[in-house]
Design a protein around this motif. Sequence first.
Motif, short mmCIF file in Angstrom:
data_model
loop_
_atom_site.label_atom_id
_atom_site.label_comp_id
_atom_site.label_asym_id
_atom_site.label_seq_id
_atom_site.Cartn_x
_atom_site.Cartn_y
_atom_site.Cartn_z
N ASP A 19 78.66 83.01 66.57
CA ASP A 19 80.05 82.71 66.91
C ASP A 19 81.04 83.50 66.03
O ASP A 19 82.03 84.04 66.51
CB ASP A 19 80.25 81.20 66.74
N ASP A 20 80.76 83.55 64.73
CA ASP A 20 81.68 84.18 63.78
C ASP A 20 81.97 85.64 64.11
O ASP A 20 83.07 86.13 63.88
CB ASP A 20 81.08 84.13 62.37
N ALA A 59 85.64 84.86 59.52
CA ALA A 59 84.36 84.21 59.26
C ALA A 59 84.54 82.87 58.57
O ALA A 59 85.45 82.71 57.76
CB ALA A 59 83.49 85.13 58.40
N GLN A 60 83.65 81.93 58.90
CA GLN A 60 83.70 80.62 58.23
C GLN A 60 83.58 80.75 56.73
O GLN A 60 84.13 79.98 55.97
CB GLN A 60 82.54 79.77 58.73
N SER A 98 94.06 81.82 60.29
CA SER A 98 92.76 81.56 60.95
C SER A 98 92.90 81.59 62.47
O SER A 98 91.96 81.97 63.18
CB SER A 98 92.21 80.20 60.53
N CYS A 135 79.71 87.45 52.11
CA CYS A 135 79.91 87.00 53.50
C CYS A 135 79.44 88.15 54.39
O CYS A 135 80.07 89.22 54.41
CB CYS A 135 81.38 86.66 53.72
#
Length: 361
Positions: A88-89, A345-346, A335, A60
């Motif tokens: 975005d993350d 992060a997603q 989250s 990631c």
Amino acid sequence: MANAEYTKEVSTALVEELHSLVDRPIRVMVICGTQTRTLLKYNINDILPDNLEVVSGPGCSICVMPAGHIDAFIKISQQPDVITATCDDLLRVHGSRDSLQSIKAKGAQVEVVDAPMEALDLARKFPDKIVVFTAVGFEGAAPDVAETILEAASEGIDNFCVIPSIRLLPPSLDSLLSAPELNIRGLLCSAHIEAITDTEAYANLARQHHLSCAVAGFGITEIMEGLISIVKQIKSGKPGNQNPYGKETPSKEAIRSQKMLSEVFFAVETDWRGLGSIEGSGFVIRDELSLYDAVKRFNVRFKKGEEEIQCQCADILSGRSTPNECPSFGISCTSRHPVGPCMVAQEGICASYLRYMFGRL
Ligand code: SF4
């Protein structure tokens, strides 16, 4: 278990084949955050053979960013007349004190974009500002960044630059696989990574570490087939790199990407959260294009930052621990209120664990 219904969708034949093959303790690392998410979503841990342990790796790109790098992004974003364009993350990941989101709330101009070309469009739209793109990602993200820099240079656009933070997985995996306590015997690589990276780099890893590698797509069936391939290689005593996506000759697009990468970047020693500083594991921009290098343009250095003490992302990213072993997991870190990048992060493993194994956000 929250997602027991998903388990039923996994092919019984593949599960049985895997059970019939595993006759010794085997530890496999799944590099890619998307593949890890699929494994958790389908509740795979519950149906794997007892002797097959699947651990997550550093796949990631947001999660492996050390706090000191976020501090540098923030420092540049606070310069006058700067618009920071970021994914975005990255917004909610904390450096030593602030995040891009917190400085945006205090007045910094931070915009979310989906691609580097969108950042270049911002530069065209706001000629009186300097648009700085936070180029975070693995090697798969690098060609788009290189193409954008080359386009800016060819058009003479001088109010655009990039904070180069592209990391290269093979050197980081090499360092990780050298840790004997991790005892990783197999590596599951994602088709996306393999399509971009020199296949030879993974073949070299396999040779050097007597490792069984398989490249798989992102669906549960492809991942199960990848695990079966790894176990078969281990049993045969002939480890290697099994890649159903491999091509005899590189495509025109791959050749074009490689050319752009060599025109724009070169690899240097780079710092990773959880793995430390690794030789040749990150891209920086060549001197000829230094106008487009925000680090040089604003004279900012990547210094060592202060990581959140209670966060165990470093151990999780190196396969040494799982999210539920962190005392903050699901309690002070969720989250909605993330403490570390693996929850932000997603593709962060803590967020995936909380969502799919515990049915929470
Ligand atoms: Fe860090 Fe939160 Fe994951 Fe713990 S649960 S390792 S604090 S991100």
